[in-house]
Design a protein around this motif. Structure first.
Motif, PDB file in Angstrom:
ATOM      1  N   LYS A  62       2.187  -4.671   2.488  1.00 30.58           N
ATOM      2  CA  LYS A  62       1.626  -3.760   3.501  1.00 30.58           C
ATOM      3  C   LYS A  62       2.450  -3.793   4.789  1.00 30.58           C
ATOM      4  O   LYS A  62       2.649  -2.765   5.446  1.00 30.58           O
ATOM      5  N   GLU A  63       2.933  -4.981   5.135  1.00 34.89           N
ATOM      6  CA  GLU A  63       3.783  -5.109   6.336  1.00 34.89           C
ATOM      7  C   GLU A  63       5.088  -4.341   6.159  1.00 34.89           C
ATOM      8  O   GLU A  63       5.593  -3.725   7.109  1.00 34.89           O
ATOM      9  N   MET A  64       5.629  -4.378   4.955  1.00 35.47           N
ATOM     10  CA  MET A  64       6.885  -3.657   4.673  1.00 35.47           C
ATOM     11  C   MET A  64       6.715  -2.157   4.867  1.00 35.47           C
ATOM     12  O   MET A  64       7.643  -1.468   5.301  1.00 35.47           O
ATOM     13  N   LEU A  65       5.494  -1.667   4.567  1.00 38.74           N
ATOM     14  CA  LEU A  65       5.242  -0.229   4.726  1.00 38.74           C
ATOM     15  C   LEU A  65       5.281   0.196   6.194  1.00 38.74           C
ATOM     16  O   LEU A  65       5.453   1.383   6.509  1.00 38.74           O
ATOM     17  N   LYS A  68      10.620   1.114   8.731  1.00 38.59           N
ATOM     18  CA  LYS A  68      11.266   2.354   8.302  1.00 38.59           C
ATOM     19  C   LYS A  68      11.998   2.085   6.994  1.00 38.59           C
ATOM     20  O   LYS A  68      12.925   1.282   6.939  1.00 38.59           O
ATOM     21  N   LEU A  69      11.554   2.761   5.954  1.00 34.04           N
ATOM     22  CA  LEU A  69      12.151   2.550   4.632  1.00 34.04           C
ATOM     23  C   LEU A  69      12.628   3.870   4.051  1.00 34.04           C
ATOM     24  O   LEU A  69      12.122   4.944   4.395  1.00 34.04           O
ATOM     25  N   GLU A  70      13.618   3.773   3.186  1.00 31.92           N
ATOM     26  CA  GLU A  70      14.063   4.964   2.463  1.00 31.92           C
ATOM     27  C   GLU A  70      12.937   5.419   1.539  1.00 31.92           C
ATOM     28  O   GLU A  70      12.144   4.610   1.048  1.00 31.92           O
ATOM     29  N   ASP A  71      12.876   6.723   1.310  1.00 34.41           N
ATOM     30  CA  ASP A  71      11.762   7.315   0.565  1.00 34.41           C
ATOM     31  C   ASP A  71      11.539   6.660  -0.797  1.00 34.41           C
ATOM     32  O   ASP A  71      10.405   6.352  -1.165  1.00 34.41           O
ATOM     33  N   ASP A  72      12.628   6.474  -1.566  1.00 32.39           N
ATOM     34  CA  ASP A  72      12.496   5.900  -2.909  1.00 32.39           C
ATOM     35  C   ASP A  72      11.917   4.489  -2.849  1.00 32.39           C
ATOM     36  O   ASP A  72      11.027   4.126  -3.625  1.00 32.39           O
ATOM     37  N   VAL A  81       1.738  -2.013  -3.740  1.00 31.18           N
ATOM     38  CA  VAL A  81       0.502  -2.227  -2.978  1.00 31.18           C
ATOM     39  C   VAL A  81      -0.719  -1.858  -3.832  1.00 31.18           C
ATOM     40  O   VAL A  81      -1.713  -2.590  -3.876  1.00 31.18           O
ATOM     41  N   ASN A  82      -0.621  -0.732  -4.523  1.00 32.07           N
ATOM     42  CA  ASN A  82      -1.728  -0.284  -5.378  1.00 32.07           C
ATOM     43  C   ASN A  82      -2.011  -1.287  -6.498  1.00 32.07           C
ATOM     44  O   ASN A  82      -3.167  -1.610  -6.788  1.00 32.07           O
ATOM     45  N   GLU A  83      -0.918  -1.764  -7.121  1.00 29.94           N
ATOM     46  CA  GLU A  83      -1.062  -2.715  -8.224  1.00 29.94           C
ATOM     47  C   GLU A  83      -1.668  -4.034  -7.737  1.00 29.94           C
ATOM     48  O   GLU A  83      -2.561  -4.605  -8.381  1.00 29.94           O
ATOM     49  N   LEU A  84      -1.177  -4.509  -6.582  1.00 26.33           N
ATOM     50  CA  LEU A  84      -1.677  -5.774  -6.037  1.00 26.33           C
ATOM     51  C   LEU A  84      -3.121  -5.651  -5.551  1.00 26.33           C
ATOM     52  O   LEU A  84      -3.906  -6.593  -5.673  1.00 26.33           O
ATOM     53  N   THR A  85      -3.470  -4.479  -5.015  1.00 24.54           N
ATOM     54  CA  THR A  85      -4.857  -4.232  -4.580  1.00 24.54           C
ATOM     55  C   THR A  85      -5.802  -4.306  -5.768  1.00 24.54           C
ATOM     56  O   THR A  85      -6.857  -4.947  -5.720  1.00 24.54           O
ATOM     57  N   GLN A  86      -5.390  -3.645  -6.863  1.00 22.13           N
ATOM     58  CA  GLN A  86      -6.210  -3.658  -8.076  1.00 22.13           C
ATOM     59  C   GLN A  86      -6.336  -5.080  -8.630  1.00 22.13           C
ATOM     60  O   GLN A  86      -7.420  -5.505  -9.035  1.00 22.13           O
TER      61      GLN A  86
END
Length: 356
Positions: A62-65, A68-72, A81-86
């Protein structure tokens, strides 16, 4: 919940030290007690550590989000994040189930006592039906059965039968059978075809270990006498029957099924230990039972728990309002469906207590 888990981690570390302590190792009973407790806590601690690791990874992602990151790369992080949340949600549910208090007696052998209640001869015949039902269920589970004591009645069935069921998890499944069982049917001796109602009581007691109950022999009066039942040579000619009276509680146990006085005495002591342990458990659980809405897991033996209705071919468990229409199969030991439903209900109630 997290506070409780942190407490268990601290306790687990403390137990680690204790079971490695030479002084404690030299005391076998104390060491066994700590080893058992350590083994019970370990799965929760292992799962909690896995949960903490996943939560830590989730926070990092979440911190990485926020950067500023490249789109890919950003899409890849979002997916993580979704996988870890689940995963963290799944682990939370698993931890809740692990925190449901486990009955320390669940893996023990049991002593089952069936007694004819109201209804005369028909009640004794029904007690015999219940004994056969549990015997068949025991066979299906590949457990072993050992008759401790029985008092037959002339027309078939039992006034009382006490037997031990030996097998891993026997108490965890059979403990829900404690209570008053009621039968509604037309007795074979009834010429007018009228339906009679009879009862039998079932008590399921966990076998008591020496660690659980320490009997002061000065409190037990031992009487020996001649067996009055049918048997082989010597059964009625020697003082092989044994009666134990635990004077502080007034509990009396008699065994006369074996030809050997020593074997009868051994069986009687097993029953006495189980009854004393059950009394101790009942006292401990009295306060808990008052706080619980249901009596599913309380083993309340004064409550009518189930009705076996022959004209309608149904069995109704009154604790969970469950009815099944397969009376013949049920009495032939096919009671898994009912027991599974009782276990599920009990677990759901205990889980609710943790969440509330």
């Amino acid at each position: 919940m997290l506070e409780k888990l942190e407490f268990l981690v601290d306790k687990y570390q403390d137990l680690n030290s204790k079971i490695s302590d030479p002084e404690i190792i030299s005391n076998t009973q104390e060491w066994q007690k700590y080893v058992k407790e350590h083994a019970e806590i370990e799965p929760i601690v292992v799962k909690y550590r896995e949960y903490k690791e996943v939560v830590e990874q989730l926070e990092e992602a979440k911190e990485m989000l926020q950067d500023k990151l490249e789109d890919d790369f950003k899409e890849m992080v979002k997916l993580e994040v979704n996988e870890l949340t689940q995963k963290s949600e799944e682990l939370t549910e698993e931890l809740k189930m692990l925190l449901v208090p486990k009955d320390p007696n669940d893996d023990k052998n049991v002593i089952v006592e069936i007694r004819a209640g109201a209804g005369g001869d028909e009640a004794g015949i029904f007690a015999g039906d219940l004994f056969r039902m549990y015997s068949r269920f025991t066979e299906k589970q590949r457990w072993k059965i050992d008759i401790m004591s029985c008092n037959n009645q002339g027309v078939g069935g039992f006034k009382e039968v006490i037997f031990m069921v030996k097998g891993k998890g026997a108490y965890s499944k059979l403990k829900y059978e404690s209570g008053v069982h009621r039968v509604q049917r037309v007795p074979a001796t009834e010429s007018g075809g009228r339906i009679h109602t009879s009862t039998a009581t079932v008590a399921v007691l966990p076998e008591a270990d020496d660690i659980d109950i320490d009997i002061n022999m000065n409190d037990v009066r031992v009487d020996v006498y001649r067996s009055s039942g049918n048997g082989g040579q010597s059964v009625n000619t020697t003082d092989s029957a044994v009666r134990l009276t635990h004077e502080p509680t007034g509990i009396v146990v008699a065994c006369q099924d074996e030809k050997s006085q020593l074997k009868n005495k051994d069986k009687a002591f097993k029953i006495l230990k189980a009854r004393l342990y059950d009394k101790k458990l009942a006292e401990q659980n009295a306060e808990i039972a008052q706080a619980r809405k249901s009596q599913v897991g309380s083993g309340d033996r004064s409550a009518k728990i189930r009705t076996y209705n022959f004209p309608q071919g149904r069995i109704t468990d009154h604790r969970i309002n469950m009815t099944v229409y397969k009376l013949d199969a049920f009495l032939d030991g096919d009671i898994h469906e009912m027991i599974d439903a009782l276990i599920t209900t009990d677990q759901a109630e205990r889980l609710q207590e943790i969440e509330s």
